[in-house]
Scaffold this active site. Structure first.
Site, PDB file in Angstrom:
ATOM      1  N   HIS A 178     -36.873  -0.996  19.078  1.00 50.85           N
ATOM      2  CA  HIS A 178     -36.591  -0.149  17.684  1.00 50.85           C
ATOM      3  C   HIS A 178     -37.409   1.032  18.119  1.00 50.85           C
ATOM      4  CE1 HIS A 178     -36.066   0.922  13.753  1.00 50.85           C
ATOM      5  NE2 HIS A 178     -37.312   1.208  13.742  1.00 50.85           N
ATOM      6  N   GLY A 219     -32.646   1.764  12.557  1.00 50.31           N
ATOM      7  CA  GLY A 219     -32.607   3.219  12.808  1.00 50.31           C
ATOM      8  C   GLY A 219     -31.468   3.955  12.558  1.00 50.31           C
ATOM      9  N   PRO A 268     -31.030  -3.178  10.798  1.00 52.05           N
ATOM     10  CA  PRO A 268     -30.920  -1.908   9.977  1.00 52.05           C
ATOM     11  C   PRO A 268     -31.652  -2.495   8.703  1.00 52.05           C
ATOM     12  CG  PRO A 268     -28.843  -3.118   9.605  1.00 52.05           C
ATOM     13  CD  PRO A 268     -29.654  -3.968  10.521  1.00 52.05           C
ATOM     14  N   ARG A 291     -32.324   1.025   6.141  1.00 48.26           N
ATOM     15  CA  ARG A 291     -31.944   2.075   5.590  1.00 48.26           C
ATOM     16  C   ARG A 291     -30.339   1.884   5.433  1.00 48.26           C
ATOM     17  NH1 ARG A 291     -34.392   6.918   5.803  1.00 48.26           N
ATOM     18  NH2 ARG A 291     -35.564   6.130   7.492  1.00 48.26           N
ATOM     19  N   ARG A 327     -40.550   9.625  -0.593  1.00 48.00           N
ATOM     20  CA  ARG A 327     -40.174  10.174   0.757  1.00 48.00           C
ATOM     21  C   ARG A 327     -40.240  11.763   0.765  1.00 48.00           C
ATOM     22  NH1 ARG A 327     -35.620   9.773   2.742  1.00 48.00           N
ATOM     23  NH2 ARG A 327     -36.140   9.171   4.611  1.00 48.00           N
ATOM     24  N   TYR A 335     -42.191  12.980   3.972  1.00 46.75           N
ATOM     25  CA  TYR A 335     -41.617  13.552   5.261  1.00 46.75           C
ATOM     26  C   TYR A 335     -40.997  14.891   4.749  1.00 46.75           C
ATOM     27  CZ  TYR A 335     -41.915   8.403   5.709  1.00 46.75           C
ATOM     28  OH  TYR A 335     -42.302   7.128   5.470  1.00 46.75           O
ATOM     29  N   CYS A 362     -50.860  14.434 -11.203  1.00 52.49           N
ATOM     30  CA  CYS A 362     -51.765  15.307 -11.269  1.00 52.49           C
ATOM     31  C   CYS A 362     -51.984  15.902  -9.968  1.00 52.49           C
ATOM     32  CB  CYS A 362     -53.034  14.967 -11.905  1.00 52.49           C
ATOM     33  SG  CYS A 362     -53.932  16.294 -12.719  1.00 52.49           S
TER      34      CYS A 362
HETATM   35  N1  LLP Z   1     -36.811  -2.549  12.608  1.00 50.39           N
HETATM   36  C1  LLP Z   1     -38.204  -2.290  12.787  1.00 50.39           C
HETATM   37  C2  LLP Z   1     -38.987  -2.873  13.912  1.00 50.39           C
HETATM   38  C3  LLP Z   1     -38.716  -1.493  12.215  1.00 50.39           C
HETATM   39  O1  LLP Z   1     -39.913  -0.773  12.152  1.00 50.39           O
HETATM   40  C4  LLP Z   1     -37.942  -0.674  11.107  1.00 50.39           C
HETATM   41  C5  LLP Z   1     -38.466   0.627  10.342  1.00 50.39           C
HETATM   42  C6  LLP Z   1     -36.690  -0.920  11.084  1.00 50.39           C
HETATM   43  C7  LLP Z   1     -36.157  -2.210  11.905  1.00 50.39           C
HETATM   44  C8  LLP Z   1     -35.529  -0.336  10.055  1.00 50.39           C
HETATM   45  O2  LLP Z   1     -35.078   0.808  10.244  1.00 50.39           O
HETATM   46  P1  LLP Z   1     -34.078   1.599   9.535  1.00 50.39           P
HETATM   47  O3  LLP Z   1     -32.646   0.966  10.030  1.00 50.39           O
HETATM   48  O4  LLP Z   1     -34.486   1.542   8.065  1.00 50.39           O
HETATM   49  O5  LLP Z   1     -34.266   3.080  10.067  1.00 50.39           O
HETATM   50  N2  LLP Z   1     -40.537   4.911   5.171  1.00 50.39           N
HETATM   51  C9  LLP Z   1     -39.629   5.676   6.330  1.00 50.39           C
HETATM   52  C10 LLP Z   1     -38.891   4.884   7.142  1.00 50.39           C
HETATM   53  C11 LLP Z   1     -40.003   3.704   8.070  1.00 50.39           C
HETATM   54  C12 LLP Z   1     -39.308   2.932   8.849  1.00 50.39           C
HETATM   55  C13 LLP Z   1     -40.267   1.928   9.401  1.00 50.39           C
HETATM   56  N3  LLP Z   1     -39.532   0.851  10.253  1.00 50.39           N
HETATM   57  C14 LLP Z   1     -38.702   6.296   5.504  1.00 50.39           C
HETATM   58  O6  LLP Z   1     -38.665   6.437   4.351  1.00 50.39           O
HETATM   59  O7  LLP Z   1     -37.541   7.132   6.144  1.00 50.39           O
END
Ligand code: LLP
Length: 431
Positions: A204, A240, A282, A284, A320, A324, A353
């Site tokens: 990942h 991702g 996934p 997100r 978020r 970011y 605050c």
């Molecule tokens: N697999 C692993 C091992 C991960 O660390 C993550 C996310 C995912 C899958 C899922 O990734 P996604 O498909 O959601 O992109 N807080 C941040 C995102 C941090 C993601 C951490 N790991 C944000 O709000 O964008």
């Protein structure tokens, strides 16, 4: 001052439920999820043998139950996430024979993925027999001591990564994640010495990246898979997958992405002479677009030449933007039910605050503005595409209660988490 040209949007409904009625019944700020959107996103990925939800994105047990009913498996990164998976009806082991019918190796309904075992997590995986995806070699001996002969997945850092922010890039030397690719021969020796069997391989490289970067992973994974050899039965492309947040962004070509990974899987099947299960993980993608934060406008004011709309949600509710500089679309539900044809160029902030409590900011904390329908106190402002890394990253900063969560299905809203009370805030504290 940066701004975006998005058309000001009015919104009166979420998934067929009235925004005003939701706010009236459950108060604000409020998280609202569209169940059908989550189902649709699960079904988009039906080509993959296993879709494993990275529940860190949105872990309410009603959402986990919903994706489980869609046949989606689950990832857990902590004892708490294992607890949630079990509460939502997942079991550590699949029903016997369910995979054999498809000629595929068995699936692990829950996988613990991390770079360490904290002590409670090691206790939990050992007691429940949960499969582990290990991001450091030290985990191997720690697991072997508790679960002799266990099968494991290795999470490998291929030496490159990419994310929507440097903070979500999980590959390369700048990332603590995964076992470094060049260390694989040594780690395989350690695994063998510990009596473990390596059945899974996972990469990942980051969150919110793009398919061009993700596509590079398939080749890197294939190389490591050949080093591991025939014990391998499952490969995971990680998560991702991006979603469109900003006007003009579009969905990624999922079928092209699957084809690429399917080809890698087939090559490995030819080399090993047995079937390989192909997983995607996934977070997100499954929930981002389903989620909305409903807030109430509590003040509208000018600071010199800049106009601020202040709502009752802050970075305690949705972190978020402050973390970011993330962009979330916004829409307005006017309290009087009338159209607000005049657009306004405003910065949107919250009640905290702290100056950084601004939803319209860019990376680095620079305040930007947004073109929104002219807002008045009492209007509802809806922050959209907030279903991933929204509620799960909410906090009690400024002693604000965590908001309620509502799941709308077939136009009917259901409260799936009650708003915290003042007593919840001080539970466990002592004078
Ligand atoms: N697999 C692993 C091992 C991960 O660390 C993550 C996310 C995912 C899958 C899922 O990734 P996604 O498909 O959601 O992109 N807080 C941040 C995102 C941090 C993601 C951490 N790991 C944000 O709000 O964008």
């Amino acid at each position: 001052m940066p701004t975006d040209a998005a058309r000001p949007v009015l919104r009166r409904e979420i998934a067929g439920a009235s925004v005003a009625a939701l706010a009236k019944e459950h108060g604000t700020p409020l998280y609202v999820y569209d169940a059908e959107m989550i189902r649709r996103r699960c079904r988009d990925l039906a080509a993959w043998d296993t879709v494993r939800f990275a529940q860190k994105a949105c872990s309410n047990i009603a959402i986990l139950d919903l994706v489980r009913r869609e046949g989606v498996m689950v990832d857990a990164v902590s004892t708490g996430e294992i607890h949630r998976a079990l509460a939502a009806g997942y079991t550590p082991h699949a029903a016997a024979g369910s995979a054999a019918a498809a000629g595929l190796p068995p699936v692990h309904p829950i996988v613990y993925t991390a770079d360490i075992f904290d002590r409670d997590a090691l206790d939990a995986v050992a007691k429940l027999g949960i499969h582990c995806n290990c991001g450091s070699a030290d985990m191997l001996e720690q697991l072997a001591e508790r679960v002799p002969g266990a099968s494991v997945t290795l999470r490998v850092n291929p030496g490159f990564g990419h994310g929507h922010s440097q903070k979500t890039n999980t590959g390369g030397e700048g990332s603590k994640h995964g076992i470094w690719h060049a260390d694989i021969p040594e780690v395989l020796r350690r695994a063998e010495w510990a009596g473990l069997s390596v059945t899974g391989l996972h990469m990942h490289i980051g969150s919110g990246t793009d398919l061009a970067h993700l596509a590079e992973v398939a080749g890197a994974l294939e190389q490591v898979a050949r080093e591991i050899g025939r014990s391998l039965t499952t490969i995971s492309a990680g998560g991702g997958l991006p979603v469109p947040y900003k006007p003009g962004e579009v969905h990624a070509d999922l079928s092209g992405y699957f084809t690429l990974w399917d080809a890698t899987r087939k090559k490995l099947e030819d080399v090993f002479g047995h079937r390989i299960r192909l997983e995607i993980e996934p977070g997100r993608y499954l929930t981002a677009e389903s989620g909305y934060v409903v807030t109430e406008v509590r003040a509208v004011k000018k600071q010199g030449g800049r106009k601020y709309v202040l709502v009752d949600a802050g970075f305690n509710t949705l972190a978020r933007p402050v973390l970011y500089g993330s962009y979330h679309p916004m829409s307005l539900c006017p309290a009087d039910g009338h159209a607000r044809p005049e657009p306004d160029e405003v910065a949107v902030g919250g009640p905290l605050c702290e100056s950084g409590d601004i939803f319209t900011q860019t990376d680095g904390g620079f305040v930007a503005t947004r073109s929104l329908p002219a807002a008045q106190v009492g209007d509802l402002l809806v922050i959209e595409i907030a279903g991933a890394y929204g509620f799960v990253m909410a906090s009690n900063y400024n002693s604000k209660p965590l908001p309620a969560e509502v799941l709308v299905d077939g136009g009917t809203p259901r409260l799936v988490r009650a708003r915290q009370t003042p007593d919840d805030l001080i539970r466990g504290e002592r004078v």
